[in-house]
Design a protein around this motif. Structure first.
Motif, PDB file in Angstrom:
ATOM      1  N   ALA A  92      27.334  24.294  62.300  1.00 18.80           N
ATOM      2  CA  ALA A  92      28.279  25.060  63.118  1.00 18.80           C
ATOM      3  C   ALA A  92      28.949  24.231  64.196  1.00 18.80           C
ATOM      4  CB  ALA A  92      27.554  26.242  63.751  1.00 18.80           C
ATOM      5  N   LEU A  93      28.257  23.191  64.691  1.00 20.98           N
ATOM      6  CA  LEU A  93      28.752  22.386  65.810  1.00 20.98           C
ATOM      7  C   LEU A  93      29.048  20.965  65.341  1.00 20.98           C
ATOM      8  CD1 LEU A  93      26.121  23.527  68.487  1.00 20.98           C
ATOM      9  CD2 LEU A  93      28.226  24.692  67.784  1.00 20.98           C
ATOM     10  N   VAL A  94      29.747  20.193  66.171  1.00 23.20           N
ATOM     11  CA  VAL A  94      30.135  18.842  65.752  1.00 23.20           C
ATOM     12  C   VAL A  94      29.065  17.799  66.057  1.00 23.20           C
ATOM     13  CG1 VAL A  94      32.585  19.391  66.034  1.00 23.20           C
ATOM     14  CG2 VAL A  94      31.349  18.296  67.916  1.00 23.20           C
ATOM     15  N   GLY A  95      28.082  18.154  66.883  1.00 24.09           N
ATOM     16  CA  GLY A  95      27.054  17.202  67.287  1.00 24.09           C
ATOM     17  C   GLY A  95      25.859  17.175  66.356  1.00 24.09           C
ATOM     18  N   LYS A 101      15.477  16.182  70.795  1.00 23.94           N
ATOM     19  CA  LYS A 101      14.040  16.406  70.894  1.00 23.94           C
ATOM     20  C   LYS A 101      13.741  17.652  71.721  1.00 23.94           C
ATOM     21  CE  LYS A 101      12.923  11.480  70.539  1.00 23.94           C
ATOM     22  NZ  LYS A 101      12.320  10.304  71.212  1.00 23.94           N
ATOM     23  N   PRO A 102      12.618  18.337  71.435  1.00 26.55           N
ATOM     24  CA  PRO A 102      12.240  19.480  72.268  1.00 26.55           C
ATOM     25  C   PRO A 102      12.187  19.092  73.744  1.00 26.55           C
ATOM     26  CG  PRO A 102      10.879  19.410  70.292  1.00 26.55           C
ATOM     27  CD  PRO A 102      11.691  18.144  70.298  1.00 26.55           C
ATOM     28  N   GLY A 103      12.753  19.943  74.589  1.00 23.49           N
ATOM     29  CA  GLY A 103      12.804  19.672  76.015  1.00 23.49           C
ATOM     30  C   GLY A 103      14.054  18.942  76.460  1.00 23.49           C
ATOM     31  N   ARG A 104      14.890  18.532  75.518  1.00 20.07           N
ATOM     32  CA  ARG A 104      16.129  17.831  75.867  1.00 20.07           C
ATOM     33  C   ARG A 104      17.347  18.723  75.603  1.00 20.07           C
ATOM     34  NH1 ARG A 104      15.642  12.445  77.020  1.00 20.07           N
ATOM     35  NH2 ARG A 104      17.541  12.960  78.189  1.00 20.07           N
ATOM     36  N   ALA A 105      18.493  18.298  76.122  1.00 19.28           N
ATOM     37  CA  ALA A 105      19.736  19.043  75.964  1.00 19.28           C
ATOM     38  C   ALA A 105      20.832  18.098  75.513  1.00 19.28           C
ATOM     39  CB  ALA A 105      20.129  19.705  77.281  1.00 19.28           C
ATOM     40  N   ARG A 106      21.897  18.651  74.950  1.00 20.09           N
ATOM     41  CA  ARG A 106      23.014  17.822  74.498  1.00 20.09           C
ATOM     42  C   ARG A 106      24.342  18.533  74.754  1.00 20.09           C
ATOM     43  NH1 ARG A 106      21.955  14.474  69.372  1.00 20.09           N
ATOM     44  NH2 ARG A 106      20.747  13.462  71.014  1.00 20.09           N
ATOM     45  N   TYR A 107      25.313  17.756  75.231  1.00 22.26           N
ATOM     46  CA  TYR A 107      26.677  18.245  75.370  1.00 22.26           C
ATOM     47  C   TYR A 107      27.350  18.126  74.011  1.00 22.26           C
ATOM     48  CZ  TYR A 107      31.585  18.422  76.855  1.00 22.26           C
ATOM     49  OH  TYR A 107      32.928  18.748  76.993  1.00 22.26           O
ATOM     50  N   THR A 108      28.029  19.196  73.573  1.00 20.47           N
ATOM     51  CA  THR A 108      28.660  19.177  72.262  1.00 20.47           C
ATOM     52  C   THR A 108      29.833  20.155  72.259  1.00 20.47           C
ATOM     53  OG1 THR A 108      28.242  19.301  69.873  1.00 20.47           O
ATOM     54  CG2 THR A 108      27.121  20.926  71.266  1.00 20.47           C
ATOM     55  N   MET A 109      30.405  20.361  71.090  1.00 21.74           N
ATOM     56  CA  MET A 109      31.538  21.273  70.957  1.00 21.74           C
ATOM     57  C   MET A 109      31.408  22.080  69.680  1.00 21.74           C
ATOM     58  SD  MET A 109      34.769  18.957  72.163  1.00 21.74           S
ATOM     59  CE  MET A 109      34.803  18.235  73.813  1.00 21.74           C
ATOM     60  N   ILE A 110      32.062  23.228  69.683  1.00 22.79           N
ATOM     61  CA  ILE A 110      32.232  24.020  68.479  1.00 22.79           C
ATOM     62  C   ILE A 110      33.719  24.052  68.183  1.00 22.79           C
ATOM     63  CG2 ILE A 110      32.228  26.197  69.818  1.00 22.79           C
ATOM     64  CD1 ILE A 110      30.968  27.523  67.309  1.00 22.79           C
ATOM     65  N   CYS A 111      34.069  23.696  66.955  1.00 19.22           N
ATOM     66  CA  CYS A 111      35.474  23.574  66.584  1.00 19.22           C
ATOM     67  C   CYS A 111      35.837  24.543  65.464  1.00 19.22           C
ATOM     68  CB  CYS A 111      35.776  22.149  66.128  1.00 19.22           C
ATOM     69  SG  CYS A 111      35.725  20.929  67.458  1.00 19.22           S
ATOM     70  N   GLY A 288      24.804  16.362  55.807  1.00 22.35           N
ATOM     71  CA  GLY A 288      25.390  17.641  55.466  1.00 22.35           C
ATOM     72  C   GLY A 288      26.795  17.828  56.017  1.00 22.35           C
ATOM     73  N   ASP A 289      27.404  18.903  55.584  1.00 24.00           N
ATOM     74  CA  ASP A 289      28.756  19.233  56.016  1.00 24.00           C
ATOM     75  C   ASP A 289      28.708  19.954  57.357  1.00 24.00           C
ATOM     76  OD1 ASP A 289      31.479  19.409  55.894  1.00 24.00           O
ATOM     77  OD2 ASP A 289      31.524  21.139  54.547  1.00 24.00           O
ATOM     78  N   PHE A 290      29.834  19.983  58.058  1.00 22.43           N
ATOM     79  CA  PHE A 290      29.931  20.819  59.252  1.00 22.43           C
ATOM     80  C   PHE A 290      31.359  21.311  59.393  1.00 22.43           C
ATOM     81  CE2 PHE A 290      30.613  16.486  60.819  1.00 22.43           C
ATOM     82  CZ  PHE A 290      31.716  16.606  61.663  1.00 22.43           C
TER      83      PHE A 290
END
Length: 391
Positions: A92-95, A101-111, A288-290
């Motif tokens: 669903a997202l581009v990232g 990892k569990p406990g971490r976060a990531r900046y990403t986008m949905i296109c 995989g595809d996104f």
């Protein structure tokens, strides 16, 4: 506010605001508290939110030098759980969300399928098969609908948790000390873009080292019924070090100085991440595809061959402040457009972010101006961000 200052705009994305079923503005769990503090309230994305409590310049300066306290409960939390939660988010997202990892976060986008940006997001991995997606208030329903639609065929559940959380942020150089006085959680070991469960001022919270100000700070996700208690605990703990309540107005000038994009200004469905200079968030190498992969491949190739307009910083030589939408000019020709502009309390000058033609994007480019009501005001092109904290 100074004439021309960028104001938080309730419908920056052009969409209708999210309102309650009765058509009224939504209120956060801290609404009565804001009013008791004399806050000036404003309609922001269908929420009645504090714009400022007193002087937005003083609030801005407090965050840069001491600490500020924000109610961000208008943000949209969406929980994704299940054996294929990671696979769904990778589709669903581009990232590369499965790599978080569990406990971490990531900046990403949905296109969109055509590569246009629907929203920029932070995704927290709360457990092995549990994620929290945090969307911008104006786009929360759009993101929820898109994730729900894209979940078809995946063994995963998408849950609207917007009413399950209040979100309070404490930002600024004094914020670690304030929080340490209220929790036993290991804040020293908590990295930027990471989160851990803990208790703050006696309240269970997800403690995230994230923020939108350019300063060190924390965002605290709690149940709405605990929001007032947490706010009051933070306020008391910060009394001796200059903590002040802060509204959306200074949040906007803080993020602008830090060169952080705002959806509806620097980001939109008419731009791909590559058009916005944020192609690094698109992870073609993931399995995989996104959604949007083919269109984004084409966008990346176009950007390589024919560089799109570049997002740059502009610093005024004079005192006039540009607004979003004002033309950037050079040699009598329009070479770009301002996306955000405001007086910078830290620099003491008006500043702006703008998309400009690549030929005029190099820091130090001369002869660049902004068309402010027919007058071409001189501006210096600078690299973003305008402000970077000393670590």
């Amino acid at each position: 506010m100074t004439d021309g200052e960028e104001r938080p705009r309730p419908h920056a994305s052009g969409r209708r605001p999210t309102v309650s079923s009765t058509g009224e503005l939504r209120h956060t769990a801290l609404d009565a508290l804001h009013r008791s503090l004399g806050a000036t309230m404003t309609d922001f994305a269908g929420w009645d939110m504090p714009l400022r409590y007193g002087s937005e310049r003083d609030e801005h300066t407090a965050v840069r030098t001491k600490a500020g306290l924000f109610d961000l409960s208008h943000m949209g939390e969406i929980t994704v759980t299940g054996p294929q939660a990671a696979a769904l988010l990778d589709f669903a997202l581009v990232g590369n969300i499965g790599g978080v990892k569990p406990g971490r976060a990531r900046y990403t986008m949905i296109c969109k399928a055509d590569g246009g940006i629907l929203d920029d997001l932070i995704v927290y991995r709360l457990g092995e098969t549990e994620y929290m997606v945090v969307a911008n208030a104006s786009n929360a329903q759009v993101v929820l609908d898109a994730l729900t639609e894209r979940a078809a065929g995946f063994d995963a559940e998408v849950r609207d948790d917007r009413d399950a959380y209040a979100l309070i942020a404490v930002q600024g150089p004094e914020s670690p000390g304030i929080l340490k006085s209220l929790t036993d959680a290991d804040l020293d070991g908590l990295k930027y873009y990471a989160g851990l469960p803990g208790t703050v001022a006696g309240v269970p919270a997800l403690i995230a080292r994230t923020g939108y100000t350019g300063e060190d700070g924390f965002e605290l996700f709690v149940k709405p019924e605990h929001a007032v208690e947490l706010w009051q605990g933070l306020t008391k703990a910060g009394q001796g070090v200059g903590l002040v309540p802060c509204g959306l107005s200074c949040r906007d000038t803080l993020r602008l100085e830090a060169g952080m994009p705002l959806y509806g200004h620097e980001l939109s469905t008419s731009l791909t991440p590559f058009d916005a200079g944020l192609g690094r968030v698109v992870k073609f190498e993931k399995e995989g595809d996104f959604v949007g992969r083919d269109a984004l491949r084409e966008a990346a190739a176009r950007a390589e061959q024919n560089p799109p307009r570049v997002l740059v910083g502009l610093v005024a030589e004079g005192r006039r402040v540009p607004r979003a939408g004002y033309a950037v000019v050079a040699g009598g020709e329009v070479i770009g457009e301002v996306t955000s502009g405001a007086p910078s309390p830290t620099l003491g000058k008006p500043i702006a972010m703008a998309y400009v033609d690549a030929a005029h994007a190099a820091p130090g480019s001369t002869g660049v101006g902004v068309d402010i009501r027919g007058s071409h005001e001189p501006y210096e092109v600078v690299a973003l961000p305008f402000y970077k904290r000393q670590k």
